[in-house]
Design an enzyme around this catalytic site. Structure first.
Site, PDB file in Angstrom:
ATOM      1  N   ASN A   1     -10.278   4.013   1.642  1.00 13.86           N
ATOM      2  CA  ASN A   1     -10.231   5.475   1.743  1.00 13.86           C
ATOM      3  C   ASN A   1     -11.080   5.974   2.909  1.00 13.86           C
ATOM      4  O   ASN A   1     -10.675   6.874   3.646  1.00 13.86           O
ATOM      5  CB  ASN A   1     -10.689   6.119   0.429  1.00 13.86           C
ATOM      6  CG  ASN A   1      -9.518   6.328  -0.532  1.00 13.86           C
ATOM      7  OD1 ASN A   1      -8.395   5.935  -0.240  1.00 13.86           O
ATOM      8  ND2 ASN A   1      -9.790   6.933  -1.676  1.00 13.86           N
TER       9      ASN A   1
ATOM     10  N   GLY B   1      -4.423  17.712  12.269  1.00 12.27           N
ATOM     11  CA  GLY B   1      -4.147  18.908  11.470  1.00 12.27           C
ATOM     12  C   GLY B   1      -5.427  19.641  11.132  1.00 12.27           C
ATOM     13  O   GLY B   1      -6.416  19.568  11.875  1.00 12.27           O
TER      14      GLY B   1
ATOM     15  N   CYS C   1      -9.321  12.893  -3.910  1.00 14.36           N
ATOM     16  CA  CYS C   1      -9.835  11.547  -3.606  1.00 14.36           C
ATOM     17  C   CYS C   1     -10.749  11.512  -2.390  1.00 14.36           C
ATOM     18  O   CYS C   1     -11.925  11.169  -2.505  1.00 14.36           O
ATOM     19  CB  CYS C   1      -8.672  10.591  -3.413  1.00 14.36           C
ATOM     20  SG  CYS C   1      -7.575  10.554  -4.833  1.00 14.36           S
TER      21      CYS C   1
HETATM   22  C1  UGA Z   1      -5.474   8.910  -0.939  1.00 17.73           C
HETATM   23  C2  UGA Z   1      -5.100   7.529  -0.370  1.00 17.73           C
HETATM   24  O1  UGA Z   1      -4.091   7.664   0.628  1.00 17.73           O
HETATM   25  C3  UGA Z   1      -4.605   6.605  -1.488  1.00 17.73           C
HETATM   26  O2  UGA Z   1      -4.358   5.305  -0.966  1.00 17.73           O
HETATM   27  C4  UGA Z   1      -5.682   6.533  -2.575  1.00 17.73           C
HETATM   28  O3  UGA Z   1      -5.261   5.711  -3.650  1.00 17.73           O
HETATM   29  C5  UGA Z   1      -5.960   7.922  -3.105  1.00 17.73           C
HETATM   30  O4  UGA Z   1      -6.422   8.745  -2.007  1.00 17.73           O
HETATM   31  C6  UGA Z   1      -7.027   7.816  -4.160  1.00 17.73           C
HETATM   32  O5  UGA Z   1      -8.150   7.423  -3.838  1.00 17.73           O
HETATM   33  O6  UGA Z   1      -6.705   7.979  -5.335  1.00 17.73           O
HETATM   34  P1  UGA Z   1      -4.108  11.142  -1.536  1.00 17.73           P
HETATM   35  O7  UGA Z   1      -5.433  11.809  -1.547  1.00 17.73           O
HETATM   36  O8  UGA Z   1      -3.191  11.360  -2.678  1.00 17.73           O
HETATM   37  O9  UGA Z   1      -4.287   9.531  -1.418  1.00 17.73           O
HETATM   38  O10 UGA Z   1      -3.310  11.626  -0.253  1.00 17.73           O
HETATM   39  P2  UGA Z   1      -3.155  11.171   1.270  1.00 17.73           P
HETATM   40  O11 UGA Z   1      -1.717  11.026   1.566  1.00 17.73           O
HETATM   41  O12 UGA Z   1      -4.018  10.034   1.611  1.00 17.73           O
HETATM   42  O13 UGA Z   1      -3.648  12.465   2.046  1.00 17.73           O
HETATM   43  C7  UGA Z   1      -4.996  12.903   1.978  1.00 17.73           C
HETATM   44  C8  UGA Z   1      -5.221  14.069   2.926  1.00 17.73           C
HETATM   45  O14 UGA Z   1      -5.194  13.627   4.277  1.00 17.73           O
HETATM   46  C9  UGA Z   1      -4.187  15.187   2.828  1.00 17.73           C
HETATM   47  O15 UGA Z   1      -4.869  16.426   2.824  1.00 17.73           O
HETATM   48  C10 UGA Z   1      -3.347  15.030   4.070  1.00 17.73           C
HETATM   49  O16 UGA Z   1      -2.800  16.237   4.518  1.00 17.73           O
HETATM   50  C11 UGA Z   1      -4.375  14.480   5.057  1.00 17.73           C
HETATM   51  N1  UGA Z   1      -3.774  13.688   6.167  1.00 17.73           N
HETATM   52  C12 UGA Z   1      -3.141  12.516   5.906  1.00 17.73           C
HETATM   53  C13 UGA Z   1      -3.913  14.129   7.468  1.00 17.73           C
HETATM   54  O17 UGA Z   1      -4.498  15.197   7.734  1.00 17.73           O
HETATM   55  N2  UGA Z   1      -3.384  13.381   8.490  1.00 17.73           N
HETATM   56  C14 UGA Z   1      -2.742  12.204   8.262  1.00 17.73           C
HETATM   57  O18 UGA Z   1      -2.297  11.564   9.244  1.00 17.73           O
HETATM   58  C15 UGA Z   1      -2.623  11.760   6.937  1.00 17.73           C
END
Ligand code: UGA
Length: 432
Positions: free
Chosen positions: A208, A253, A260
């Protein structure tokens, strides 16, 4: 249990992780008992209602109804030889993870006659397994095994992530316990990383933290792009094609949110400092994210001057699309800052309920209604409805058609052709 029969599984916690874990193991053929302490949650699940928005989950629960039981009773869950702990570990005031729900599960375990395994899926600090092991031993439960099996589920794609994992991590104190948990994942035909318990716990926190680092890194590159005339979308494409770097988590962004990253980032930072180490890089990663959310306010001020009396519409409230989760969402910080600057805030989200979290915002059911007469719009969450919106119509309805695209979701040229002043993140070349 006869040879070849799949072991019954107990799950503590009917939240995101517990429900997805329970439903997916039921899909794999296990009988599953999910236990939670909230009567209304159990009642909802028993009557077929899913208390959260997660694609594919309702169908999975429905399809496996016969193999799934929901209960308030500890005794029902401990009737299973393998018990997953999927309870929340929210941050405490000090930033450390609050493990009280984990300890309640451990403390409530009755005298178990048969051999059983407690499997930790909740995200916990490194060293938790050792402490739980010692507590079990002290209670005369040495025959209850302990395995760390962290989850890597993303909200919005959690079912797919469970069924098609990049890897499964199993950290055990004994080979037999590790093998028993590994066997559960055999049908998924994935790589299983066998580790000691502490390393398994650290893999989760490090993964993470690394993802957060990539986001803060690309966000800082975006900010430098704005100052120098480059376009971060192109830059990320060119960087991500290097096979050593890869394309994922390079979308610039307005910062990350959710249940998480914010919690796990701070928990790892505190874990390090409690152990006498100052994790400088992680501190910077977290700070960059805080500042990134606030930069939107400066962008709005650059276009509009003072925000006092201006109407600003937030398009999307959830911390990411396909979820109704607004925990630590950038929208909350933005709304708070806008209100503090004297702006009137309007908001739209297709599933997240902003009424409680944003009492000073006017929540609208339709994006065009939310944009009516507004001085600016901020695209906060990249919902597909926004890609499909009639932006020409939106421009006509706004008092001042200005869009800050906080996720670089839309095509700047198309938006400009629709009558908008378009400003993305790290896209200085396109600034009007
Ligand atoms: C995250 C991890 O991706 C999972 O692998 C992990 O299991 C989970 O936390 C956890 O610890 O339970 P999640 O928080 O559901 O999952 O969502 P993500 O898709 O990782 O996105 C997190 C944030 O990052 C969002 O606000 C998203 O908009 C942002 N983000 C993501 C960006 O700003 N840029 C990116 O390129 C990717």
């Amino acid at each position: 249990m006869s040879a070849g029969e799949k072991p019954k599984i107990g799950v503590f916690g009917a939240g995101w992780v517990g429900l997805v874990t329970g439903a997916c193991f039921a899909e794999l053929g296990h009988e599953v008992v999910v236990r939670d302490v909230l009567p209304e949650r159990i009642a909802a699940l028993e009557s077929g209602r899913v208390p959260l928005h997660e694609p594919e989950l309702p169908e999975l629960l429905e399809r496996n109804r016969e193999r799934l039981t929901f209960t308030l009773e500890v005794d029902d869950a401990v009737s299973a030889p393998i018990m997953f702990v999927c309870v929340g570990t929210p941050p405490t005031y000090s930033g450390d993870a609050d493990l009280s729900a984990v300890w309640t599960v451990v403390d409530q375990l009755p005298e178990l006659e048969e051999r059983a395994i407690l499997v930790m899926k909740s995200t916990v600090p490194v060293g938790t397994g050792e402490k739980v092991r010692a507590a079990l031993d002290a209670r005369g439960l040495a025959h209850v095994g302990y395995v760390s099996n962290p989850e890597f589920l993303s909200e919005g794609s959690a079912v797919r992530d469970f069924m098609h994992p990049d890897r499964v991590v199993v950290g055990a104190f004994t080979e037999a316990d590790g093998a028993a948990v590994t066997a559960l994942y055999e049908p998924l035909e994935t790589t299983v990383v066998q580790a000691d318990v502490a390393s398994a716990e650290m893999i989760k926190l490090a993964a993470n933290a690394f993802l957060m680092t990539r986001i803060s890194f690309i966000n800082e590159i975006a900010n430098v792009c704005e100052a120098t005339g480059a376009d971060v979308v192109k830059v990320a494409e060119g960087v991500g094609l290097d096979h050593r770097l890869g394309p994922h988590f390079l979308r610039a962004g307005i910062g990350w949110g959710g249940s998480c990253f914010p919690k796990d980032g701070v928990a790892l930072k505190q874990l390090a400092s409690n152990s006498g180490y100052h994790f400088q890089l992680l501190n910077a990663v977290i700070e960059v994210n805080e500042l990134q959310k606030r930069r939107v306010i400066q962008k709005l001020q650059r276009h509009l001057g003072s925000l006092r009396g201006k109407t600003v519409t937030l398009l999307g409230l959830a911390f990411k699309p396909n979820t109704d989760d607004i925990r630590e969402a950038p929208s909350l910080v933005l709304a708070g800052r806008l209100v503090a600057e004297g702006a009137e805030v309007r908001a739209w989200d297709p599933v997240a309920d902003g009424a409680v979290a944003l009492p000073r915002a006017k929540i609208c059911a339709d994006p065009l209604e939310a944009l009516e007469g507004a001085d600016a719009a901020v695209l906060v969450t990249e919902w597909h409805q926004l890609a499909e919106l009639d932006w020409r119509e939106a421009a006509k309805r706004m008092r001042n058609p200005l869009l800050i695209d906080g996720r670089n979701m839309l095509d700047p040229a198309e938006l400009r052709a629709s009558g908008f002043t378009y400003d993305g993140i790290g896209r200085a070349a396109g600034l009007v």
